[in-house]
Scaffold this motif. Structure first.
Motif, PDB file in Angstrom:
ATOM      1  N   LYS A 160       0.822  -1.220   0.000  1.00  0.00           N
ATOM      2  CA  LYS A 160       0.000   0.000   0.000  1.00  0.00           C
ATOM      3  C   LYS A 160       0.856   1.270   0.000  1.00  0.00           C
ATOM      4  N   GLY A 161       2.183   1.089  -0.029  1.00  0.00           N
ATOM      5  CA  GLY A 161       3.066   2.260  -0.075  1.00  0.00           C
ATOM      6  C   GLY A 161       3.068   3.064   1.217  1.00  0.00           C
ATOM      7  N   VAL A 162       2.829   2.375   2.356  1.00  0.00           N
ATOM      8  CA  VAL A 162       2.845   3.076   3.645  1.00  0.00           C
ATOM      9  C   VAL A 162       4.232   2.964   4.263  1.00  0.00           C
ATOM     10  N   ASN A 163       4.767   4.053   4.737  1.00  0.00           N
ATOM     11  CA  ASN A 163       6.032   4.017   5.484  1.00  0.00           C
ATOM     12  C   ASN A 163       6.114   5.276   6.331  1.00  0.00           C
ATOM     13  N   ILE A 164       5.608   5.199   7.573  1.00  0.00           N
ATOM     14  CA  ILE A 164       5.597   6.415   8.391  1.00  0.00           C
ATOM     15  C   ILE A 164       6.940   6.599   9.081  1.00  0.00           C
ATOM     16  N   THR A 165       7.267   7.844   9.376  1.00  0.00           N
ATOM     17  CA  THR A 165       8.614   8.173   9.870  1.00  0.00           C
ATOM     18  C   THR A 165       8.811   7.673  11.304  1.00  0.00           C
ATOM     19  N   PRO A 166      10.069   7.468  11.701  1.00  0.00           N
ATOM     20  CA  PRO A 166      10.347   7.040  13.084  1.00  0.00           C
ATOM     21  C   PRO A 166       9.700   7.981  14.105  1.00  0.00           C
ATOM     22  N   ALA A 167       9.714   9.280  13.806  1.00  0.00           N
ATOM     23  CA  ALA A 167       9.188  10.266  14.757  1.00  0.00           C
ATOM     24  C   ALA A 167       7.689  10.066  14.996  1.00  0.00           C
ATOM     25  N   GLN A 168       6.989   9.510  13.998  1.00  0.00           N
ATOM     26  CA  GLN A 168       5.537   9.343  14.142  1.00  0.00           C
ATOM     27  C   GLN A 168       5.150   7.974  14.697  1.00  0.00           C
ATOM     28  N   ARG A 169       6.126   7.057  14.796  1.00  0.00           N
ATOM     29  CA  ARG A 169       5.751   5.687  15.170  1.00  0.00           C
ATOM     30  C   ARG A 169       5.541   5.499  16.671  1.00  0.00           C
ATOM     31  N   ARG A 170       6.102   6.377  17.467  1.00  0.00           N
ATOM     32  CA  ARG A 170       6.081   6.244  18.930  1.00  0.00           C
ATOM     33  C   ARG A 170       6.591   4.878  19.368  1.00  0.00           C
ATOM     34  N   ILE A 171       7.776   4.565  18.861  1.00  0.00           N
ATOM     35  CA  ILE A 171       8.434   3.326  19.253  1.00  0.00           C
ATOM     36  C   ILE A 171       9.650   3.696  20.092  1.00  0.00           C
ATOM     37  N   GLY A 172       9.788   3.058  21.246  1.00  0.00           N
ATOM     38  CA  GLY A 172      10.971   3.295  22.066  1.00  0.00           C
ATOM     39  C   GLY A 172      12.084   2.366  21.611  1.00  0.00           C
ATOM     40  N   TYR A 173      13.285   2.900  21.457  1.00  0.00           N
ATOM     41  CA  TYR A 173      14.387   2.077  20.951  1.00  0.00           C
ATOM     42  C   TYR A 173      15.641   2.482  21.728  1.00  0.00           C
ATOM     43  N   VAL A 174      16.179   1.558  22.502  1.00  0.00           N
ATOM     44  CA  VAL A 174      17.420   1.845  23.221  1.00  0.00           C
ATOM     45  C   VAL A 174      18.544   1.082  22.526  1.00  0.00           C
TER      46      VAL A 174
END
Lengths: 224, 253
Positions: B92-106
């Motif tokens: 579907k051509g979806v690829n949202i930016t890291p800033a919008q994903r609200r994923i925590g990554y250490v």
């Protein structure tokens, strides 16, 4: 001492440094982070003034931006602006000529920022602008200072471009380096010596300040 | 495959991370085999250990989930009580930016901002809150991770263990919907590590979200994991409770 030439030179160097920061920051950001294949072409263009004699730059500047030049005629018609032999023209030419001295330290600074920090900022929800202002720029602060000072110092010591593009009009385009040249041509060594000594001491003080600042910045941990 | 532990059945939120990813992450050249991530997995709420030797594709997988790397194809989505947030969908051509994903990554390197104080680091992701709320959230999380005394110090002025705690706190304070931990504790001594793991588990009991924890220590996997995904050569070799690792005669057992 030729205060008119000194003040003109400082005004030119300050204006050029300010314009170079405004142009240099986005340009350096693009060079440091873009993945375009033709990026190397832009990098080469920016570095050109390092290898070209100022006469070449000045020559094409006059050809293009002179009243009869393609861009110059247009500027004159639309805005009524004339660039050759004016202060504005001197600023434009000096900006081009000092471009690598501003852009290259900034590119080096931006490229040295750990990519993980930029990723961490994005993951914490920050926009690109915020990441740039809060992370990339503060961590490149010493590079920014270096860029400003090199631009300033390089413009201060400029001769060829000024002579080609600005000519030698007192209070308008006669900078201190031109004034010294004039003095020497007229065998007026006392005056030449005063102005030359001023430039020498002034440049040394400026550079010392920068190196001292960079040292301090290093110790308070601004640099990784 | 895919056994569910009792803890997870009790989970109040039924968040799960749905993964279908292919990604070439090292090109084949000079006779060396290329690596390709090719997996299909579901990560439930709670701590899931992502286990595998180095080069198995663990970090590449985390980068794809976080949006730092685009997968070649597939789909990454977070399912929560019938609703679905799609992070990436190649069809579907979806690829949202890291800033919008609200994923925590250490990250393993933690990536604390070296020029900012501990307080400023922890408040970095809270820019949308007002000052008083920021201060309050920051104080809460620092207390939970036992670093309330560090406030005005810079990352290079605190110990390694403290840095790990601050990095966790900085990420968790933003209330991420998914948590990715790439060997964040690998550089620590066992005692410090165990204490931090307890804090993490305490947080996990309060807030049930999918947590992917990368390690190649079987001991850590057994102790911490509710589930394990065993990655090998870019694919899922096994998935289930931590005990499944025993069947694969992992070196340290």
């Amino acid at each position: 001492m030729n205060w008119q030439a000194i003040i003109l030179t400082l005004r030119l160097a300050l204006t050029v440094s300010a314009v170079l920061v405004i142009i240099g920051l986005p340009l350096a950001y693009w060079i440091a982070f873009s993945r375009r294949r033709w990026k190397f072409l832009v990098e080469s263009l920016v570095a050109m003034p390092l290898v070209l004699p100022p006469t070449v730059l000045g020559f094409y500047f006059l050809l293009l931006l002179g009243r009869g030049g393609a861009v110059g005629a247009w500027l004159n018609r639309i805005f009524g602006v004339t660039l050759p032999f004016t202060f504005a023209g001197l600023v434009v030419a000096s900006v081009l000529y000092s471009l690598p001295f501003a852009v290259q330290p900034l590119v080096a600074g931006f490229a040295s920022v750990d990519r993980k920090l930029i990723a961490a900022s994005a993951l914490l929800g920050a926009s690109r602008t915020r990441t740039f202002l809060r992370v990339v720029l503060p961590l490149s602060l010493t590079h920014l200072i270096t860029a400003v000072v090199l631009s300033f110092a390089h413009t201060l010591g400029e001769f060829g471009v000024v002579l080609m593009v600005g000519g030698n009009i007192p209070g308008v385009t006669r900078t201190i380096s031109i004034a010294i040249y004039d003095d020497v041509q007229a065998l007026n060594y006392a005056s030449a010596n005063q102005n030359a000594l001023f430039l020498l001491i002034f440049s040394f003080v400026i550079l010392s300040l920068v190196y001292a600042l960079n040292r301090r910045a290093f110790f308070i941990g601004t640099v990784q | 495959m895919n056994q569910v532990s009792p803890l997870q059945e009790k989970a109040r939120a039924a968040d799960r991370l749905l993964l279908r990813i292919t990604k070439q992450f090292a090109k084949a050249r000079n006779g060396a085999a290329g690596f390709c991530l090719d997996l299909n997995a579901t990560v439930l709420a709670g701590i899931t250990i992502l286990f595998g030797r180095s080069g198995a594709g663990k970090s590449t997988l985390l980068d794809c989930i976080a949006g730092l790397l685009p997968p070649d194809s597939g789909r990454v989505a977070l399912g929560s009580e019938g609703e679905e947030t799609v992070f990436f969908d190649s069809e579907k051509g979806v690829n949202i930016t890291p800033a919008q994903r609200r994923i925590g990554y250490v990250f393993q390197s933690l990536a604390l901002f070296p020029h900012l104080t501990v307080n400023a680091n922890v408040e970095y992701g809270l820019v949308r809150l007002d000052r008083e709320q920021r201060r309050q959230r920051r104080a809460e999380i620092l207390q939970l991770f036992h670093c309330d005394s560090l406030g005005e110090r810079k990352p290079d002025e605190i110990s390694g263990g403290e840095r790990q705690r601050v990095a966790l706190a900085r990420t968790l304070v933003t209330g991420p919907r998914i948590l990715l931990l790439d060997e964040p504790l690998s550089a620590l001594d066992v005692g410090t590590k165990l204490k931090i793991l307890e804090d993490l588990q305490a947080w996990n009991r309060r807030r049930r979200i999918p947590i992917l924890y990368v390690t190649h220590s079987p001991a850590e996997a057994m102790r911490l994991g509710e589930n394990v995904i065993y990655l090998e050569d870019g694919g899922v070799l096994a998935q289930g409770k931590p005990e499944i690792l025993r069947q694969y005669a992992v070196d340290e057992f």
